[in-house]
Design a protein around this motif. Structure first.
Motif, PDB file in Angstrom:
ATOM      1  N   VAL A 176     118.321 101.906 104.946  1.00  0.00           N
ATOM      2  CA  VAL A 176     119.051 101.729 106.210  1.00  0.00           C
ATOM      3  C   VAL A 176     118.249 100.838 107.141  1.00  0.00           C
ATOM      4  CG1 VAL A 176     120.055 102.906 108.171  1.00  0.00           C
ATOM      5  CG2 VAL A 176     120.126 103.976 105.934  1.00  0.00           C
ATOM      6  N   THR A 201     124.545 112.148 123.626  1.00  0.00           N
ATOM      7  CA  THR A 201     124.235 111.544 122.319  1.00  0.00           C
ATOM      8  C   THR A 201     122.733 111.543 122.083  1.00  0.00           C
ATOM      9  OG1 THR A 201     126.148 110.130 122.614  1.00  0.00           O
ATOM     10  CG2 THR A 201     124.636 109.545 120.869  1.00  0.00           C
ATOM     11  N   ILE A 258     120.530 113.443 118.846  1.00  0.00           N
ATOM     12  CA  ILE A 258     119.581 112.940 117.853  1.00  0.00           C
ATOM     13  C   ILE A 258     118.191 113.511 118.061  1.00  0.00           C
ATOM     14  CG2 ILE A 258     120.883 110.822 117.416  1.00  0.00           C
ATOM     15  CD1 ILE A 258     118.860 109.387 119.212  1.00  0.00           C
ATOM     16  N   LEU A 291     127.118 116.876 120.437  1.00  0.00           N
ATOM     17  CA  LEU A 291     127.966 115.830 119.856  1.00  0.00           C
ATOM     18  C   LEU A 291     129.403 116.008 120.344  1.00  0.00           C
ATOM     19  CD1 LEU A 291     128.322 113.440 118.032  1.00  0.00           C
ATOM     20  CD2 LEU A 291     128.438 114.948 116.072  1.00  0.00           C
ATOM     21  N   TYR A 293     138.433 114.380 116.018  1.00  0.00           N
ATOM     22  CA  TYR A 293     136.969 114.305 116.013  1.00  0.00           C
ATOM     23  C   TYR A 293     136.363 115.617 116.497  1.00  0.00           C
ATOM     24  CZ  TYR A 293     134.859 109.892 114.703  1.00  0.00           C
ATOM     25  OH  TYR A 293     134.339 108.871 114.006  1.00  0.00           O
ATOM     26  N   LEU A 312     134.492 121.098 110.549  1.00  0.00           N
ATOM     27  CA  LEU A 312     134.064 120.894 109.165  1.00  0.00           C
ATOM     28  C   LEU A 312     132.539 120.958 109.066  1.00  0.00           C
ATOM     29  CD1 LEU A 312     135.919 120.330 106.791  1.00  0.00           C
ATOM     30  CD2 LEU A 312     135.403 117.912 107.036  1.00  0.00           C
ATOM     31  N   ILE A 313     131.879 120.302 110.036  1.00  0.00           N
ATOM     32  CA  ILE A 313     130.412 120.289 109.997  1.00  0.00           C
ATOM     33  C   ILE A 313     129.872 121.684 110.264  1.00  0.00           C
ATOM     34  CG2 ILE A 313     128.355 119.299 111.040  1.00  0.00           C
ATOM     35  CD1 ILE A 313     129.843 116.730 111.466  1.00  0.00           C
ATOM     36  N   GLU A 316     112.030 121.098 111.129  1.00  0.00           N
ATOM     37  CA  GLU A 316     112.480 119.924 111.886  1.00  0.00           C
ATOM     38  C   GLU A 316     111.392 119.448 112.829  1.00  0.00           C
ATOM     39  OE1 GLU A 316     115.268 118.055 111.897  1.00  0.00           O
ATOM     40  OE2 GLU A 316     115.985 119.166 110.158  1.00  0.00           O
ATOM     41  N   TRP A 350     108.982 117.471 110.944  1.00  0.00           N
ATOM     42  CA  TRP A 350     109.506 116.158 110.538  1.00  0.00           C
ATOM     43  C   TRP A 350     109.589 115.187 111.707  1.00  0.00           C
ATOM     44  CZ3 TRP A 350     114.135 118.082 107.046  1.00  0.00           C
ATOM     45  CH2 TRP A 350     113.606 118.599 105.836  1.00  0.00           C
ATOM     46  N   TRP A 378     109.520 107.746 115.914  1.00  0.00           N
ATOM     47  CA  TRP A 378     110.509 107.138 116.808  1.00  0.00           C
ATOM     48  C   TRP A 378     110.163 105.692 117.129  1.00  0.00           C
ATOM     49  CZ3 TRP A 378     114.864 109.804 117.939  1.00  0.00           C
ATOM     50  CH2 TRP A 378     114.848 111.181 117.670  1.00  0.00           C
ATOM     51  N   GLY A 415     122.975 106.179 117.593  1.00  0.00           N
ATOM     52  CA  GLY A 415     123.301 106.674 116.251  1.00  0.00           C
ATOM     53  C   GLY A 415     122.376 106.082 115.205  1.00  0.00           C
ATOM     54  N   GLY A 436     119.103 107.677 115.281  1.00  0.00           N
ATOM     55  CA  GLY A 436     119.216 108.991 114.631  1.00  0.00           C
ATOM     56  C   GLY A 436     119.138 108.867 113.123  1.00  0.00           C
ATOM     57  N   VAL A 437     119.886 107.916 112.577  1.00  0.00           N
ATOM     58  CA  VAL A 437     119.876 107.738 111.111  1.00  0.00           C
ATOM     59  C   VAL A 437     118.471 107.420 110.628  1.00  0.00           C
ATOM     60  CG1 VAL A 437     120.694 106.273 109.231  1.00  0.00           C
ATOM     61  CG2 VAL A 437     122.277 107.051 110.966  1.00  0.00           C
ATOM     62  N   ASN A 462     116.581 115.282 108.034  1.00  0.00           N
ATOM     63  CA  ASN A 462     117.592 116.250 107.635  1.00  0.00           C
ATOM     64  C   ASN A 462     118.914 115.533 107.422  1.00  0.00           C
ATOM     65  OD1 ASN A 462     119.501 118.250 107.468  1.00  0.00           O
ATOM     66  ND2 ASN A 462     118.390 119.609 108.879  1.00  0.00           N
ATOM     67  N   LEU A 470     121.845 116.481 107.284  1.00  0.00           N
ATOM     68  CA  LEU A 470     122.941 116.889 108.163  1.00  0.00           C
ATOM     69  C   LEU A 470     122.930 116.083 109.461  1.00  0.00           C
ATOM     70  CD1 LEU A 470     125.054 119.133 107.751  1.00  0.00           C
ATOM     71  CD2 LEU A 470     123.667 120.565 109.243  1.00  0.00           C
ATOM     72  N   PHE A 471     121.737 115.881 109.993  1.00  0.00           N
ATOM     73  CA  PHE A 471     121.613 115.082 111.216  1.00  0.00           C
ATOM     74  C   PHE A 471     121.969 113.613 110.944  1.00  0.00           C
ATOM     75  CE2 PHE A 471     119.304 118.784 112.503  1.00  0.00           C
ATOM     76  CZ  PHE A 471     119.595 118.893 113.847  1.00  0.00           C
ATOM     77  N   MET A 513     125.614 113.411 111.143  1.00  0.00           N
ATOM     78  CA  MET A 513     126.077 113.434 112.548  1.00  0.00           C
ATOM     79  C   MET A 513     125.843 112.094 113.207  1.00  0.00           C
ATOM     80  SD  MET A 513     125.199 117.042 114.264  1.00  0.00           S
ATOM     81  CE  MET A 513     124.488 118.241 113.188  1.00  0.00           C
ATOM     82  N   GLU A 522     128.394 109.739 112.305  1.00  0.00           N
ATOM     83  CA  GLU A 522     129.632 109.964 113.064  1.00  0.00           C
ATOM     84  C   GLU A 522     129.555 109.296 114.419  1.00  0.00           C
ATOM     85  OE1 GLU A 522     132.471 111.359 112.055  1.00  0.00           O
ATOM     86  OE2 GLU A 522     131.466 111.431 110.105  1.00  0.00           O
ATOM     87  N   ILE A 523     128.366 109.390 115.049  1.00  0.00           N
ATOM     88  CA  ILE A 523     128.182 108.735 116.354  1.00  0.00           C
ATOM     89  C   ILE A 523     128.415 107.239 116.225  1.00  0.00           C
ATOM     90  CG2 ILE A 523     126.522 108.216 118.166  1.00  0.00           C
ATOM     91  CD1 ILE A 523     125.166 110.898 117.451  1.00  0.00           C
ATOM     92  N   LEU A 561     130.119 105.573 113.931  1.00  0.00           N
ATOM     93  CA  LEU A 561     131.530 105.259 113.679  1.00  0.00           C
ATOM     94  C   LEU A 561     132.345 105.367 114.956  1.00  0.00           C
ATOM     95  CD1 LEU A 561     132.214 107.044 110.288  1.00  0.00           C
ATOM     96  CD2 LEU A 561     132.421 104.623 110.757  1.00  0.00           C
ATOM     97  N   VAL A 609     133.327 112.245 106.006  1.00  0.00           N
ATOM     98  CA  VAL A 609     132.610 113.471 106.349  1.00  0.00           C
ATOM     99  C   VAL A 609     132.936 114.575 105.343  1.00  0.00           C
ATOM    100  CG1 VAL A 609     134.108 114.761 107.943  1.00  0.00           C
ATOM    101  CG2 VAL A 609     131.677 114.553 108.417  1.00  0.00           C
TER     102      VAL A 609
END
Lengths: 632, 176, 102
Positions: free
Chosen positions: A615, B16, B20, B32, B59, B66-67, B84, B87, B93, C20, C23-24, C29, C31-32, C35, C38-39, C41, C75
């Motif tokens: 990415v 947002t 993150i 979110l 959304y 779903l999530i 977390e 990590w 960052w 976003g 975040g990626v 994780n 899962l994050f 998410m 999604e932000i 998109l 998703v």
């Protein structure tokens, strides 16, 4: 139906046979392979015969027939086609090639019966016949060159047929590389022709060349000398003759077919085919005659001291082709072709007979270990004697006399000839009869030294007998002026060639020359009898002396040409390549490779399997792309 | 009244940013949803009431649910929060931050050269969207339908718990 | 209905998109990461809607609907994959799943 339309079948049949044998030859039975290969060539010979009879009885318009199959390729106006050209010259060559090949294939069925790899052998032989027919039937020089390289390849493959012995592989490589030198020269010559005429079509080159080039033009000089380079390479003439004696490492039928009857005369064919160009370059034509004269003497002297029966025959082949070159050089085109035909008969006969003898003697090549074979193998003896008689030009009864005599006469009497050229041929004829009958007497007369373990079967004998008869009677289709002037052969072939220009005052010499040649040949036989049968100790004693030993060694090694080339070309080249093992050019290529390896490491480091770094790559790409769009 | 836009935009950006940086997945998800709702507000004031509704329903509603289900099934507990924390070291960052800053600078540079004049605006309601969707973009709708179908089938197939088949590495481990 | 300058709307979309992206890139994780996707998109959809509002065309909203559809499909498949990943590897760390290297 017009029988000429069958022309394409002549080369096609051996080719199909080659394909079938090479793809599924192992499915045939042992004799089946040989019979199949022989039949394919036999049918070709039959078609040639039918076409030949048709050609003689009702010749096509202009004395040639051209069959175009398809256009090979078409580049910038240069448009060679796959097309066959049949005129008296190519008809004679096609006839000899198919007919002699047929007999040799037949003979090979028995010869190869117990050999390993007989399928390979027959496949290569068929491929050779195909290539040789392409060579002689081609209507353009490019197709001729294809056949030329094809026969070179087959020669290489068949010399190295018993590839398990490193010496045979060495001989095959030597033959291939030495002829390659000539082929390269020929290639350059062909390119020059393309540049000048924008075509390689033989007929159109031969008609336009006299209009574009005046006699003695430098272009014609260079083209013909380059083509001569190809011819001397393939025909084993000076200075590229060294490969032929070593080429005897192949099986005897191969020596008979490729290295005596057909392939080695390709050079003669090439020069005869392009004779118009040689007439435009008189200097080169004289060179052809000199090369022929020098070669026939050098090879003849070497043949006298050889002990290996096949090497004697190899040197004699070189020498006889020297005669053909001599004839070409003095403008006696039809005499050269006539000698080619006769030579094909008697030399293949000699090789085939020698092959039988060698098999019968447990693969013994040395003639001094044979002896007394006359009683044990009468058929082989008589056929060998016929062949030897033709080679030595025994007067009146053998074909070789008529062909060689014609050449000698023209060497003297032609406007392009000279006494010196005649003298070389004259001495050569004497040497020929000495070494030929030395071979005959030593191998077949005297007391038997070894038992023979194998009697030749009928499949050996029939081809030998046919060739033996031909060696005797084939000469009668061209009788000299002094014996009735019966010349159908030269009448037939002279639709292609101009007549020989004779010097009027020398024309009367013909009978004198014939008689002197005949006497000389007979004297040669007598001398051989005296030296090798009656007084062998004389020769042995001469060999004991210092000079005699050195002379013997010198001649035995073929005038030290191998040593000469080794010293002046091979060794310096090996030395150069040794000191230049890691030169800067290698560094460049090595550098390119190393650079690639470096980038490979760099790029494969990015393939770390971590999704997020991929990415990151995408995002970096977006940044770079956006920067380029915005600011550049 | 433009202030409403700026307030909503601020809410969207802050929430947002919270998404993150959270360590707890459920907290992040709640932020979110806030972010999505703020975007929905912006849609509404820009005269796109239909997509504003879709944003909330699909959304903030369906996808987020779903999530949440997924989080439930993963059953990440207290331990995952600690992990977390391990990590998310500050230096991770730096790189993405610089990259994003460059991109942002370039986008701002581009957008500055583009200054729209204030002209009238119209509400584009569900009817307009529907007209366009089922005439000009009919083919796209078909394709989207197929893709959804493929998504459903794929999700079922992948998510289906195969009782007796284990991953090949695990199989080896179990044999040992 | 309030007038919103298009460049401000696009700026917001850009900021959300980059958040976003951060975040990626930073989260391990999975899962994050999902998410954050999604932000991104959603931010792309926002840009479409802003542009559509600027030109007073319905196409922007149509594109948003397509993006929405795609996000839903993405998703659902993505979560199924995460579930399988957790089931087989007992982890949600993307760094563990690095067999794609050469």
């Amino acid at each position: 139906m017009d029988v000429f339309q069958l022309l394409w079948l002549i080369p096609a049949l051996p080719f199909f046979s080659f394909l079938i044998l090479s793809l599924s030859g192992s499915k045939f039975s042992r004799t089946g392979v040989g019979v199949f290969a022989t039949l394919s060539v036999g049918i070709s010979a039959l078609i040639t015969l039918i076409i030949g009879i048709q050609f003689l009885s009702s010749p096509p318009a202009g004395h040639f027939y051209e069959q175009t199959l398809w256009v090979w390729f078409d580049v910038a106006g240069f448009k060679p086609s796959i097309a066959f050209y049949l005129d008296p010259l190519s008809l004679v060559f096609t006839f000899v090639v198919t007919f002699v090949s047929f007999l040799i294939h037949w003979y090979s069925i028995g010869f190869m019966k117990t050999e390993e790899g007989h399928v390979r052998f027959f496949a290569y032989m068929n491929l050779f016949v195909f290539s040789m027919l392409m060579l002689v039937l081609a209507n353009n020089l490019l197709l001729l060159y294809l056949g030329w390289e094809g026969v070179g390849l087959c020669s290489f493959l068949l010399i190295g047929f018993w590839y398990k012995d490193p010496y045979n592989c060495y001989a095959a490589r030597k033959a291939f590389i030495v002829t390659r030198i000539g082929d390269t020269a020929m290639m350059i010559g062909l390119l020059m022709l393309v540049k000048n005429f924008n075509t390689l079509d033989i007929a159109s080159i031969l008609t336009t060349a006299p209009q574009t080039w005046s006699p003695g033009a430098s272009q014609a000089f260079w083209v013909t000398i380059l083509l001569l380079g190809g011819a001397v390479g393939k025909s084993a003439q000076l200075p590229l003759q060294t490969w032929l004696p070593d080429a005897m490492a192949g099986p005897s039928p191969v020596s008979a077919l490729i290295h005596a009857a057909t392939m080695v005369t390709a050079g003669v064919y090439l020069i005869a085919r392009t004779h118009v160009l040689y007439e435009l370059a008189p200097a080169v034509q004289t060179l052809v005659a000199i090369v022929g004269a020098a070669t026939l003497l050098i090879a003849g002297f070497s043949a006298i001291v050889q002990r290996d029966i096949k090497r004697v025959l190899a040197y004699s082949t070189i020498s006889q082709i020297g005669y053909m070159f001599l004839a070409l050089g003095v403008g006696a085109w039809s005499a050269a072709v006539f000698h080619f035909m006769i030579h094909a008969f008697f030399k293949s006969l000699l090789f085939l007979s020698a092959g039988v003898v060698i098999i019968a003697m447990h693969h013994e090549h040395d003639i001094f270990k044979m002896g007394g074979l006359r009683k044990k193998m009468p058929v082989v003896f008589w056929t060998f004697l016929f062949g030897a008689g033709a080679l030595a030009a025994i007067p009146l009864i053998t074909a070789g006399f008529y062909s060689k005599d014609e050449i000698l006469f023209f060497a003297m009497a032609s406007t392009k000839g000279s006494t010196w050229l005649w003298l070389a041929g004259f001495v050569g004829a004497f040497i020929t009869s000495v070494y030929t009958f030395r071979m005959v007497f030593v191998a077949f007369f005297g007391e038997q030294k070894h038992d023979i373990h194998y009697k030749p079967g009928i499949s050996f004998k029939i081809p030998l007998i046919i060739l033996g008869i031909l060696s005797l009677i084939a000469g009668f289709i061209e009788l000299p002026h002094t014996f009735g002037h019966f010349t159908p052969f030269s009448d037939f072939i002279n639709t292609v060639f101009p007549a020989v220009q004779l010097i009027p005052e020398k024309e009367g010499l013909e009978l004198t020359l014939q008689i002197s040649t005949a006497i000389l040949a007979l004297f040669g036989v007598f001398l051989a009898w005296q030296l090798y049968m009656k007084r062998p100790q004389m020769v042995a004693r001469f060999k004991e002396t210092g000079f005699g030993k050195r002379l013997n060694d010198f001649l035995f090694s073929g005038w030290k040409f191998d040593w000469l080339y080794d010293t002046f070309f091979v060794k310096p080249f090996v030395w150069l390549s040794k000191i230049d093992k890691s030169d800067f050019v290698d560094r460049i290529y090595g550098g390119v490779a190393n650079l690639n390896l470096y980038f490979n490491k760099l790029l494969s480091a990015t393939q770390n399997g971590n999704v997020r770094s991929y990415v990151l790559g995408v995002a970096l790409g977006a940044v770079i792309a956006l920067t380029i769009i915005l600011f550049l | 009244m433009q202030i409403i836009f700026y307030i909503a935009a601020l809410v969207a950006i802050v929430s947002t940013a919270m998404v993150i940086t959270r360590k707890n997945a459920v907290h992040a998800l709640l932020y979110l949803i806030v972010s999505l709702l703020a975007v929905s507000v912006i849609f509404f004031i820009m005269g796109a009431p239909f997509v504003a509704a879709l944003e909330v329903i699909v959304y903030a509603g369906a996808i987020m649910i779903l999530i949440i289900f997924a989080i439930m099934m993963l059953n990440l507990g207290q331990a995952s929060e600690k992990r977390e924390k391990e990590w998310l070291k500050p230096r991770t960052w730096i790189g993405p931050g610089i990259l994003a800053a460059i991109l942002l600078a370039e986008l701002i540079y581009t957008l500055n050269s583009f200054s729209p004049s204030a002209h009238e605006q119209a509400i584009i309601d569900a009817k307009d969207v529907g007209m366009s969707l089922f005439s000009t973009y009919a083919l796209g709708v078909e394709l989207a339908a197929m893709m959804l179908m493929a998504g459903i089938v794929g999700a079922y197939h992948i998510g289906h718990e195969k009782q007796k088949e284990y991953h090949r590495y695990l199989q080896k481990e179990e044999k040992l | 209905m309030i007038y919103v300058p298009a460049n401000m709307g696009l700026m917001l979309a850009a900021i959300l998109f980059l958040l976003g992206l951060i975040g990626v890139l930073t989260r391990r994780n999975v899962l994050f990461i999902l998410m954050s996707l999604e932000i991104m998109l959603n931010a792309a959809g926002l840009a479409f809607v802003v542009a559509g509002a600027h030109w007073m065309q319905a196409d922007g909203q149509v594109m948003f609907i397509f993006i929405l559809t795609m996000a839903a499909a993405e998703v659902s498949v993505g979560l199924a994959l995460i579930l399988q990943m957790h089931r087989h590897h007992k982890t949600v760390d993307t760094n563990v799943l690095n067999l794609l290297k050469d």
